[in-house]
Design a protein around this motif. Structure first.
Motif, PDB file in Angstrom:
ATOM      1  N   VAL A 915     -11.220  70.135  17.251  1.00  0.00           N
ATOM      2  CA  VAL A 915     -11.588  70.607  18.589  1.00  0.00           C
ATOM      3  C   VAL A 915     -10.369  70.948  19.429  1.00  0.00           C
ATOM      4  O   VAL A 915      -9.280  70.419  19.226  1.00  0.00           O
ATOM      5  N   TYR A 916     -10.563  71.856  20.374  1.00  0.00           N
ATOM      6  CA  TYR A 916      -9.585  72.112  21.422  1.00  0.00           C
ATOM      7  C   TYR A 916      -9.753  71.029  22.474  1.00  0.00           C
ATOM      8  O   TYR A 916     -10.878  70.736  22.887  1.00  0.00           O
ATOM      9  N   GLN A 917      -8.640  70.480  22.921  1.00  0.00           N
ATOM     10  CA  GLN A 917      -8.709  69.510  23.996  1.00  0.00           C
ATOM     11  C   GLN A 917      -7.746  69.913  25.100  1.00  0.00           C
ATOM     12  O   GLN A 917      -6.622  70.324  24.828  1.00  0.00           O
ATOM     13  N   SER A 918      -8.222  69.786  26.315  1.00  0.00           N
ATOM     14  CA  SER A 918      -7.380  70.115  27.454  1.00  0.00           C
ATOM     15  C   SER A 918      -7.733  69.153  28.581  1.00  0.00           C
ATOM     16  O   SER A 918      -8.857  68.648  28.648  1.00  0.00           O
ATOM     17  N   PHE A 919      -6.760  68.940  29.435  1.00  0.00           N
ATOM     18  CA  PHE A 919      -6.892  67.998  30.550  1.00  0.00           C
ATOM     19  C   PHE A 919      -8.182  68.254  31.340  1.00  0.00           C
ATOM     20  O   PHE A 919      -8.378  69.344  31.871  1.00  0.00           O
ATOM     21  N   GLY A 920      -9.031  67.260  31.374  1.00  0.00           N
ATOM     22  CA  GLY A 920     -10.239  67.345  32.188  1.00  0.00           C
ATOM     23  C   GLY A 920     -11.319  68.253  31.637  1.00  0.00           C
ATOM     24  O   GLY A 920     -12.355  68.435  32.280  1.00  0.00           O
ATOM     25  N   ALA A 921     -11.087  68.836  30.454  1.00  0.00           N
ATOM     26  CA  ALA A 921     -12.064  69.804  29.939  1.00  0.00           C
ATOM     27  C   ALA A 921     -12.941  69.182  28.867  1.00  0.00           C
ATOM     28  O   ALA A 921     -12.544  68.248  28.176  1.00  0.00           O
ATOM     29  N   GLU A 922     -14.105  69.747  28.731  1.00  0.00           N
ATOM     30  CA  GLU A 922     -14.981  69.376  27.636  1.00  0.00           C
ATOM     31  C   GLU A 922     -14.350  69.887  26.344  1.00  0.00           C
ATOM     32  O   GLU A 922     -13.801  70.993  26.315  1.00  0.00           O
ATOM     33  N   ASP A 923     -14.432  69.113  25.261  1.00  0.00           N
ATOM     34  CA  ASP A 923     -13.894  69.574  23.984  1.00  0.00           C
ATOM     35  C   ASP A 923     -14.643  70.821  23.520  1.00  0.00           C
ATOM     36  O   ASP A 923     -15.845  70.922  23.689  1.00  0.00           O
ATOM     37  N   GLN A 924     -13.896  71.739  22.912  1.00  0.00           N
ATOM     38  CA  GLN A 924     -14.534  72.935  22.354  1.00  0.00           C
ATOM     39  C   GLN A 924     -14.153  73.038  20.883  1.00  0.00           C
ATOM     40  O   GLN A 924     -13.036  72.720  20.501  1.00  0.00           O
ATOM     41  N   LEU A 925     -15.065  73.506  20.075  1.00  0.00           N
ATOM     42  CA  LEU A 925     -14.849  73.514  18.627  1.00  0.00           C
ATOM     43  C   LEU A 925     -13.812  74.539  18.200  1.00  0.00           C
ATOM     44  O   LEU A 925     -13.862  75.695  18.602  1.00  0.00           O
ATOM     45  N   PHE A 926     -12.887  74.109  17.372  1.00  0.00           N
ATOM     46  CA  PHE A 926     -12.043  75.041  16.628  1.00  0.00           C
ATOM     47  C   PHE A 926     -12.710  75.302  15.273  1.00  0.00           C
ATOM     48  O   PHE A 926     -12.823  76.429  14.824  1.00  0.00           O
ATOM     49  N   SER A 927     -13.144  74.229  14.636  1.00  0.00           N
ATOM     50  CA  SER A 927     -13.840  74.390  13.356  1.00  0.00           C
ATOM     51  C   SER A 927     -14.782  73.221  13.153  1.00  0.00           C
ATOM     52  O   SER A 927     -14.566  72.127  13.679  1.00  0.00           O
ATOM     53  N   LYS A 928     -15.809  73.486  12.391  1.00  0.00           N
ATOM     54  CA  LYS A 928     -16.751  72.418  12.080  1.00  0.00           C
ATOM     55  C   LYS A 928     -17.571  72.809  10.863  1.00  0.00           C
ATOM     56  O   LYS A 928     -18.059  73.934  10.768  1.00  0.00           O
ATOM     57  N   TRP A 929     -17.675  71.893   9.923  1.00  0.00           N
ATOM     58  CA  TRP A 929     -18.618  72.100   8.827  1.00  0.00           C
ATOM     59  C   TRP A 929     -19.076  70.747   8.303  1.00  0.00           C
ATOM     60  O   TRP A 929     -18.460  69.730   8.566  1.00  0.00           O
ATOM     61  N   SER A 930     -20.158  70.810   7.587  1.00  0.00           N
ATOM     62  CA  SER A 930     -20.727  69.576   7.076  1.00  0.00           C
ATOM     63  C   SER A 930     -20.529  69.490   5.575  1.00  0.00           C
ATOM     64  O   SER A 930     -21.002  70.354   4.839  1.00  0.00           O
ATOM     65  N   PRO A 931     -19.783  68.486   5.099  1.00  0.00           N
ATOM     66  CA  PRO A 931     -19.579  68.369   3.657  1.00  0.00           C
ATOM     67  C   PRO A 931     -20.827  67.865   2.935  1.00  0.00           C
ATOM     68  O   PRO A 931     -20.857  67.828   1.705  1.00  0.00           O
ATOM     69  N   GLY A 932     -21.846  67.470   3.688  1.00  0.00           N
ATOM     70  CA  GLY A 932     -23.074  67.000   3.066  1.00  0.00           C
ATOM     71  C   GLY A 932     -22.893  65.657   2.363  1.00  0.00           C
ATOM     72  O   GLY A 932     -21.847  65.019   2.479  1.00  0.00           O
ATOM     73  N   GLN A 933     -23.912  65.260   1.651  1.00  0.00           N
ATOM     74  CA  GLN A 933     -23.865  63.979   0.952  1.00  0.00           C
ATOM     75  C   GLN A 933     -24.044  64.230  -0.530  1.00  0.00           C
ATOM     76  O   GLN A 933     -25.034  64.825  -0.945  1.00  0.00           O
ATOM     77  N   GLU A 934     -23.089  63.785  -1.310  1.00  0.00           N
ATOM     78  CA  GLU A 934     -23.168  64.037  -2.748  1.00  0.00           C
ATOM     79  C   GLU A 934     -23.521  62.762  -3.506  1.00  0.00           C
ATOM     80  O   GLU A 934     -23.004  61.688  -3.218  1.00  0.00           O
ATOM     81  N   ILE A 935     -24.407  62.928  -4.474  1.00  0.00           N
ATOM     82  CA  ILE A 935     -24.727  61.839  -5.396  1.00  0.00           C
ATOM     83  C   ILE A 935     -24.225  62.264  -6.760  1.00  0.00           C
ATOM     84  O   ILE A 935     -24.562  63.348  -7.242  1.00  0.00           O
ATOM     85  N   SER A 936     -23.389  61.433  -7.381  1.00  0.00           N
ATOM     86  CA  SER A 936     -22.857  61.796  -8.699  1.00  0.00           C
ATOM     87  C   SER A 936     -23.260  60.753  -9.720  1.00  0.00           C
ATOM     88  O   SER A 936     -23.274  59.547  -9.434  1.00  0.00           O
ATOM     89  N   LEU A 937     -23.529  61.264 -10.900  1.00  0.00           N
ATOM     90  CA  LEU A 937     -23.911  60.391 -12.006  1.00  0.00           C
ATOM     91  C   LEU A 937     -22.943  60.683 -13.140  1.00  0.00           C
ATOM     92  O   LEU A 937     -22.689  61.846 -13.471  1.00  0.00           O
ATOM     93  N   GLY A 938     -22.392  59.628 -13.716  1.00  0.00           N
ATOM     94  CA  GLY A 938     -21.426  59.838 -14.786  1.00  0.00           C
ATOM     95  C   GLY A 938     -21.687  58.914 -15.953  1.00  0.00           C
ATOM     96  O   GLY A 938     -22.256  57.822 -15.803  1.00  0.00           O
ATOM     97  N   TYR A 939     -21.283  59.377 -17.123  1.00  0.00           N
ATOM     98  CA  TYR A 939     -21.389  58.541 -18.324  1.00  0.00           C
ATOM     99  C   TYR A 939     -20.086  58.650 -19.082  1.00  0.00           C
ATOM    100  O   TYR A 939     -19.538  59.750 -19.245  1.00  0.00           O
ATOM    101  N   SER A 940     -19.581  57.532 -19.530  1.00  0.00           N
ATOM    102  CA  SER A 940     -18.385  57.604 -20.364  1.00  0.00           C
ATOM    103  C   SER A 940     -18.493  56.671 -21.553  1.00  0.00           C
ATOM    104  O   SER A 940     -19.143  55.626 -21.488  1.00  0.00           O
ATOM    105  N   LEU A 941     -17.869  57.103 -22.619  1.00  0.00           N
ATOM    106  CA  LEU A 941     -17.917  56.339 -23.863  1.00  0.00           C
ATOM    107  C   LEU A 941     -16.509  56.245 -24.416  1.00  0.00           C
ATOM    108  O   LEU A 941     -15.790  57.233 -24.512  1.00  0.00           O
ATOM    109  N   LYS A 942     -16.157  55.010 -24.784  1.00  0.00           N
ATOM    110  CA  LYS A 942     -14.848  54.805 -25.422  1.00  0.00           C
ATOM    111  C   LYS A 942     -15.080  54.344 -26.844  1.00  0.00           C
ATOM    112  O   LYS A 942     -15.981  53.544 -27.099  1.00  0.00           O
ATOM    113  N   PHE A 943     -14.293  54.828 -27.752  1.00  0.00           N
ATOM    114  CA  PHE A 943     -14.434  54.351 -29.132  1.00  0.00           C
ATOM    115  C   PHE A 943     -13.104  54.454 -29.848  1.00  0.00           C
ATOM    116  O   PHE A 943     -12.106  54.896 -29.259  1.00  0.00           O
TER     117      PHE A 943
END
Lengths: 943, 418
Positions: A915-943
């Motif tokens: 965000v942009y910030q300035s004395f006494g001012a409301e913050d204004q967006l420079f950038s914003k995005w949502s990375p969301g929520q990830e669910i990962s499933l993994g399997y590994s095998l050692k031999f």
């Protein structure tokens, strides 16, 4: 100081029996896996005499005749002491032992340089025994947090923050002050704007560990201040090991979306490189004439371009990855040969349906009592991103009795394609609405070779020689970046949107090719001699290093203007630009044609040569005080070839030539005889050098931010004095507590500075003095002291950092000009990219019996100055991102060699926001995005 | 590939062989030389001492050519200067830096012509035959920088002109000498320019940065420029008999409190033009008022935009004796936001004697005058409104503005644009 006594006795015993020696030998067995333990330790109690077991668990120790207590230890295993070992002159005594895994009991840990380094406790031991301030991150702890690459793994280290998911800041100091090295050797960066390496391209599968050194010693390069991040790739296993792992990740915001955006794909995109689809279709030496000069030729050249200009919709797929590793070792006569091979593949897809970036807000210049920021540019859109990352690592190790040779080759291939549709609204400097289709493809690769030898020399094995040769080649190709900007206006009669290409409003459609190639040749050699000083073992070090880095940077730009053609007929579809009937036709003298926009001042060649030598001594002043003193000499040359816009040209000009001494002192005080409470103090002088791009004649316009970067050929290096103090306490079962303070003072720090008389132009300058100081706290604690919680570890680290950078004259004036009513200006500001605080918090659960493991982690960093404001443009701050992750895994099968893991990212569903910030001012967006929520499933095998 | 060759030559030899077979797309097609004219009278780099361009050869402008402080570039009547193609840093522009002078004295019969290398105009001619008013962006433009006052952001005294990086200090304009003399431009025609000269900035045909009253600028023509025809960044110079035709952006553009007078001038829009007049206010606290006196605005009904005038920020000045013809029904003279509307209320911005040849669908001349508002603002010119007040200065009619007989020498006239 009770441990002086046994030492004295041991020394006394040595003295009287020097003439008659015998040998003790045996095999150290692994009580856990019914196997041998390689590289386990054997020490004569109360002395410095000892050895390690070899690949076959065998050890062999030459001792003077007498009676000894032998201490056998191995990281993660119970230490075993064997008393009454008799050594007779000329005879061999056999002592075989079996070590069992420690159930939370670690009495004494001794790790030598060849110890297996991939457990938590052993990394702590490296830390403990190091003469520098060091923080380690083992493969195990990386696995616990589920981090898939180095960049996300290292943010769990105290004082480390990661910017943009790629660049590591240590103690709030940016890439200029943080050095990333691979297996101790310098490697090229992969970003034309930076000197450092982006760490998200190193998958965690290839790692042995990551070591972050925060205080300098003479054998380390001099050009770091925050820290050196050493990425250590996997070592050869001591026995045959094969593993395979597979994983998928699902993000509800990103995956299986029908409106995902993509450009065209080449047949090899899935392998992380472009098959030539996105190559520049015009030979470099081809002159591109104006259509008014040679219409036929222009038509022919225009037709060669790939006509795809629009971002297209398709369904997105989920993330997936796999990795295979294999390693083994064999006997070759008396010697051992080991190999390791690892291949990993990762394919990730992101889709942001609301991606806000590059917005511009200004302070009201005409009315200082107006606190609110005024919107000059808003930019919102959709963005699709697909990233492929492949790494291949191969290593051979050959070990003789007194020498070890390693040969490693690492190749990382990364392809990133992005497609976006954005809408910009301009209000102040311009006044219009723009729709933009962007297609980009970035192809990065790094190939690194390492040839390394370590030799034990001398009849007493008291000389150690290590040499390294490491060439690397890095390439970054921005291939055929395509942008089509349409001005959007409303037809007042129909109310419909009308799309026109208007170069004076938003430029022409463009194609952009950029290539960076950097070759590094790094070599170093170091000799160590063990000797006695003040009655204690001491180590003298001497060595030298040479690094040459050479970078070629080239930009090729084309525009696609229209002649006698109404762009309104395209209806806002970028693909209409290059359909055959719209390409310039000399007969009608109308259509889209290609124009070459690049010029000589966009390209440069730079070379850096660093020759270094050092001498150092590690010794004990008393048995409770260790010292490492040293001095390093570095000769640094920067050689530049390039041209300024006004025609000034430099050809192989030596623009920087510096020879400097860098002294360092590390003192370690043991507060008790177990040496598990220490105070470390350190002083060092280090440097920070301008990057290739900064010390140049380059004048580079960034169309995304509408800013111009101007290189400064007169930049001088920064010199830094570093002071550190740390108290640390090593407990049982990996318990650890540390509190540190640091202070750094900078002479001539380099900061990117705003040029007051030229709006939106920036140049790096040596500014007035700066300082950085702060503190770090780290706690790792097993919760076994609460009954029932012995399987849970608690982990906290917290850093507080304050930086003070004096303003440049222009920046100061620009800020004064734009103060709001009642606002005052301090003498300095924080450094760009520096976080005022960092917090990592985690709980790990591990039950060896059920094979169940889990972890809950929290990570955040304080509000960080991302973009330094200029005049009426306010400062931009990256806001804290509260990242909570949960990992659960379960091992099963015989020897628990199968593991299933489940990982949840961003449990709080936080957004990434600046965000942009300035004395006494409301913050204004420079950038914003949502990375969301990830669910990962993994399997590994050692031999 | 330079580095690889240097270090891994033997290895690469094999590699290259494989590559050349498999991956030859980069070298597709023949290299065709467009056969540029042999070069003999080329201007490039910096002109640091006095120099005269004569009319016996066609001069060529290659890249950024700067006349530096202390030097005078004299251009004789009838001289033709053809500029090379090239964009961004290699765009052909002629910069008269602060302290330097241009003495370009053409005549109605023998004007001085700046055009593209692609123009087939020959010595002694006033125009070529192969280009039209729709051939834009074939080179850069002419930039004159002076030491007069400009109202700059943060009240800075000087500024870098757009498109020239700060590393080239010849790009600075501004100062405190309103009487500054940058020389003379008389009977000069600037055609087919306006390519991007850097920073993504398309350049104006004629850029006047803080040019002072000691400078004489009259009988100027700009045709087929990508960006604005003429743009004033502050300064106090008076300009008379200027004509702008078929530019890609605005015809006449005023910024940073330009305080001179533009008299007897014509703005003619083309098929892709933006506004006839675009007028911004001061960027700093220094105020300055322009005067537009005796101006003819000729609109275009094909272009997507094409307003009469866009008055923005805190624009201040006088617009009088204006005649407008040929605009679309929805074209307007707009006050962009409250700041400029307030200047109107305060008398800092005034209008008088406007004659509008009404487009069909527009009932009254004053209907084209509208007050618009910025985000979150509401109109402030009330009872009567701005549109209502405009009735006092706007009338419908079919004559007025500039005396067009002063433009018979121009390319614009010869092509029948008015």
């Amino acid at each position: 100081m009770k441990n002086i006594f046994p030492l004295l006795i041991a020394m006394f015993l040595f003295q009287i029996s020097f003439s008659q020696t015998g040998v003790v030998t045996g095999v150290i067995n692994d009580g856990e896996y019914n196997d041998v333990l390689s590289f386990a330790n054997v020490i004569v109690k109360g002395s410095q005499t000892g050895t390690t077991s070899d690949f076959d668990g065998k050890y062999n120790l030459k001792l003077d005749a007498g009676t000894y207590t032998l201490v056998f230890s191995f990281v993660g295993y119970q230490t075993k002491e064997i008393t009454e070992v008799k050594i007779n002159p000329g005879q061999t005594t056999t002592v075989d032992v079996t070590l069992n895994a420690s159930a939370g009991q670690l009495d004494e840990v001794v790790v030598t340089t060849t110890a297996r380094k991939n457990t938590e406790a052993s990394v702590l031991s490296i830390q403990k025994n190091s003469v520098t301030l060091m923080d380690g991150l083992s493969l195990e702890s990386i696995k616990k947090t589920g981090a898939s690459d180095v960049a996300s793994a290292v943010q769990n280290v105290p004082g480390v923050s990661v910017q943009g998911g790629k660049y590591v800041y240590v103690r709030g100091l940016g890439d200029r002050y943080t050095k990333s090295i691979l297996n101790g050797m310098e490697v090229p960066g992969l970003d034309p704007d930076r000197n450092t390496l982006q760490l998200d391209i190193f998958p965690s599968q290839i790692l042995e560990n990551v070591l972050i050194t925060k205080s300098a010693t003479a054998d380390q390069p001099a050009d770091f201040t925050g820290g050196v991040i050493n990425i250590v790739t996997k070592d050869i296993p001591s026995r045959a090991e094969y593993s395979i792992s597979l994983g998928v990740g699902y993000n509800a915001d990103f995956h299986f979306k029908n409106n995902y955006l993509t450009g065209d794909k080449s047949g090899t995109d899935f392998l992380g490189f472009d098959d030539g689809l996105r190559d520049n279709p015009i030979p470099q030496s081809q002159q591109v004439p104006l259509p008014q000069q040679d219409g036929e030729l222009v038509r022919d050249l225009t037709q060669r371009f790939n006509p795809q200009m629009a971002a297209e919709r398709e369904q997105s797929f989920m993330n997936y990855n796999f990795a295979i590793t294999a390693g083994d070792q064999f006997d070759v006569g008396e010697n051992k040969l080991g190999y390791l091979a690892s291949v990993s593949y990762r394919n990730e897809t992101k889709y942001y349906d609301e991606y806000i970036n590059g917005q511009l807000y200004r302070k009201d210049e005409s009315d200082r009592s107006n606190f609110e920021l005024l919107a000059d540019r808003t930019q919102t859109g959709e963005l699709g991103n697909n990233t492929v990352l492949i790494s291949a690592l191969g290593g051979l190790t050959f070990k003789t009795e007194k020498s070890k040779y390693q040969f490693n080759v690492l190749h990382i291939q990364n392809g990133e394609s992005e497609a976006g549709i954005f809408r910009l609204d301009n209000f102040i400097v311009s006044s219009n609405t723009i729709k933009k289709d962007n297609l980009t493809y970035v192809q990065r690769s790094i190939t690194n070779g390492l040839l390394k030898g370590t030799h034990t020399l001398g009849s007493n094995n008291d000389w150690n020689l290590e040499w390294n040769l490491s060439p690397s080649l890095a390439k970054v190709d921005d291939k055929d970046f395509r942008t089509t900007p349409f001005r959007v206006s409303i037809n007042p009669t129909t109310g419909e949107e009308v799309f026109t290409i208007e170069p004076s409003e938003s430029g022409d459609a463009s194609r952009f090719f950029r290539s960076l190639e950097e070759l590094n040749l790094a070599g170093k050699i170091g000799l160590e001699k063990e000797h006695n000083l003040f009655g204690f073992e001491a180590k003298a070090k001497i060595g030298g290093a040479f690094t040459q880095k050479e970078r070629d940077f080239e930009v090729i730009k084309y525009s696609l203007p229209l002649l006698n053609f109404s762009s309104a007929t395209f209806g806002g579809n970028p693909n209409q630009l290059l359909i055959p009937e719209n390409i310039y036709d000399p007969n009608t003298n109308s259509g889209t044609y290609v124009r070459q926009d690049s010029n000589d001042s966009d390209s440069y060649n730079s070379k850096i040569q660093i020759a270094a030598g050092y001498i150092a001594e590690e010794f004990k002043v008393t048995n409770w005080m260790n010292a490492a003193l040293g001095v390093r000499f570095e000769k640094f040359d920067l050689i530049y070839t390039g041209e300024r816009q006004d025609g000034t040209r430099l050809e192989d000009a030596k623009i920087l030539e510096k020879s400097d001494f860098f002294p360092s002192a590390n003192l370690i005080f043991d507060l008790n005889e177990d040496e598990n409470k220490k105070i470390r103090t350190s002083y060092s002088r280090t440097t920070a050098r301008p990057s290739f791009k900064e010390a140049s004649l380059a004048e580079i316009f960034d169309p995304i931010s509408s800013t111009t970067f101007i290189g400064n050929i007169n930049l001088q290096p920064t010199y830094v004095n570093n002071f550190d103090i740390r108290y640390e306490q090593y407990g049982e079962a990996g318990d650890f507590f540390a509190i540190s303070g640091f202070y750094k003072s900078f002479t001539d720090p380099i900061e990117l500075s705003f040029i007051r008389r030229a709006y939106g132009q920036y140049t790096p300058l040596n500014l007035g003095d700066a300082k950085v100081f702060g503190g770090e706290l780290e706690i790792r604690k097993n919760l076994g002291f609460i009954s029932g919680l012995q399987n849970i570890d608690f982990n906290l680290n917290f850093s507080l950092i304050e930086s003070q950078q004096q303003y440049s004259e222009d920046e100061r004036t620009g800020r004064l000009d734009n103060l709001r009513t009642g606002e005052t200006l301090d003498d300095n500001r924080q450094l760009q990219g520096q976080s005022p605080y960092l917090i990592n918090l985690g709980f790990n659960y591990k039950d060896a019996e059920t094979g169940l493991q889990g972890g809950l982690f929290y990570n955040t960093q304080g509000k960080t100055l991302q973009i330094v404001g200029a005049a009426d443009v306010a400062d931009v701050y990256t806001m804290p991102f509260h990242n909570v992750k949960l990992n659960i895994s379960k091992s099963f099968g015989s020897n628990r060699n199968s593991t299933i893991s489940l990982k949840f990212d961003n449990l709080l569903n936080d957004d990434i926001e600046s965000v942009y910030q300035s004395f006494g001012a409301e913050d204004q967006l420079f950038s914003k995005w949502s990375p969301g929520q990830e669910i990962s499933l993994g399997y590994s095998l050692k031999f | 590939m330079k580095l690889m060759k240097k270090f891994f030559l033997p290895l690469i030899a094999i590699f290259a062989l494989v590559l050349s077979v498999s991956c030859s797309s980069n070298d597709d097609g023949p290299i065709i030389d467009p056969d540029p004219d042999p070069v003999n009278n080329k201007l490039s780099g910096q002109i640091t001492s006095d120099m005269t361009l004569t009319n016996d050869v066609i001069w060529e402008l290659d890249g950024r050519v700067t006349v530096t402080s202390g030097a005078t570039l004299t251009i004789n009547e009838g001289t033709i200067i053809k500029a090379y193609a090239g964009q961004e840093a290699s765009a052909a522009v002629l910069i008269i830096a602060r302290g330097a002078k241009i003495e370009a004295n053409g005549t109605a019969d023998k004007p001085i012509i700046f055009t593209s290398i692609a123009d087939n105009i020959a010595l002694g001619q006033k125009s070529g035959t192969n280009l039209t008013e729709n051939d834009r962006g074939l080179w850069g433009g002419v930039i004159i920088l002076g030491k007069a006052k400009a109202s700059l952001s943060g009240d800075a005294l000087e500024n870098q002109i757009e498109g020239i990086p700060a590393s080239d200090t010849n790009g600075l304009y501004g100062g405190s000498d309103n009487a500054d003399d940058s020389g003379t431009l008389n009977y000069v025609s600037i055609r087919h320019g306006g390519t991007s000269i850097g920073d993504g900035n398309e350049i104006n045909g004629l850029t006047l940065g803080a040019v002072g009253t000691g400078t004489s600028i009259s009988n100027i023509e700009v045709v087929a420029n990508v960006d604005d025809g003429i743009e004033w960044f502050g300064g106090s110079v008076n300009v008379s008999n200027a004509i702008v035709w078929a530019c890609g952006d605005d015809a006449l553009d005023i910024d940073e409190a330009y305080s001179g007078t533009i008299s007897n001038s014509v703005a003619i829009l083309g098929n892709v033009s933006d506004h006839a007049l675009e007028i911004d206010g001061p960027a700093g606290s220094l105020e300055g008022r322009f005067t537009l006196d005796g101006i003819t605005l000729i609109g275009n009904t094909t272009t997507e935009n094409g307003e009469y005038a866009d008055l923005r920020d805190r624009a201040m000045g006088t617009l009088k004796n204006i005649y407008a013809v040929g605009f679309k029904a929805d074209s307007d003279v707009e006050l962009d936001n409250n700041a400029v509307a307030q200047n109107f209320l305060d008398g800092k911005l005034s209008f008088s004697n406007w004659t509008v040849s009404l487009p069909s669908g527009v009932a009254n001349a004053n209907d084209i005058f509208v007050e618009k508002t910025g985000e979150g603002e509401t109109p402030i010119i009330l009872n009567p409104s701005f549109t209502e007040r405009a009735a006092s200065w706007a009338n419908s009619g079919n004559s007025g503005g500039a005396n067009l007989s002063n433009f018979t020498w121009t390319y614009t006239q010869s092509k029948g644009a008015f």
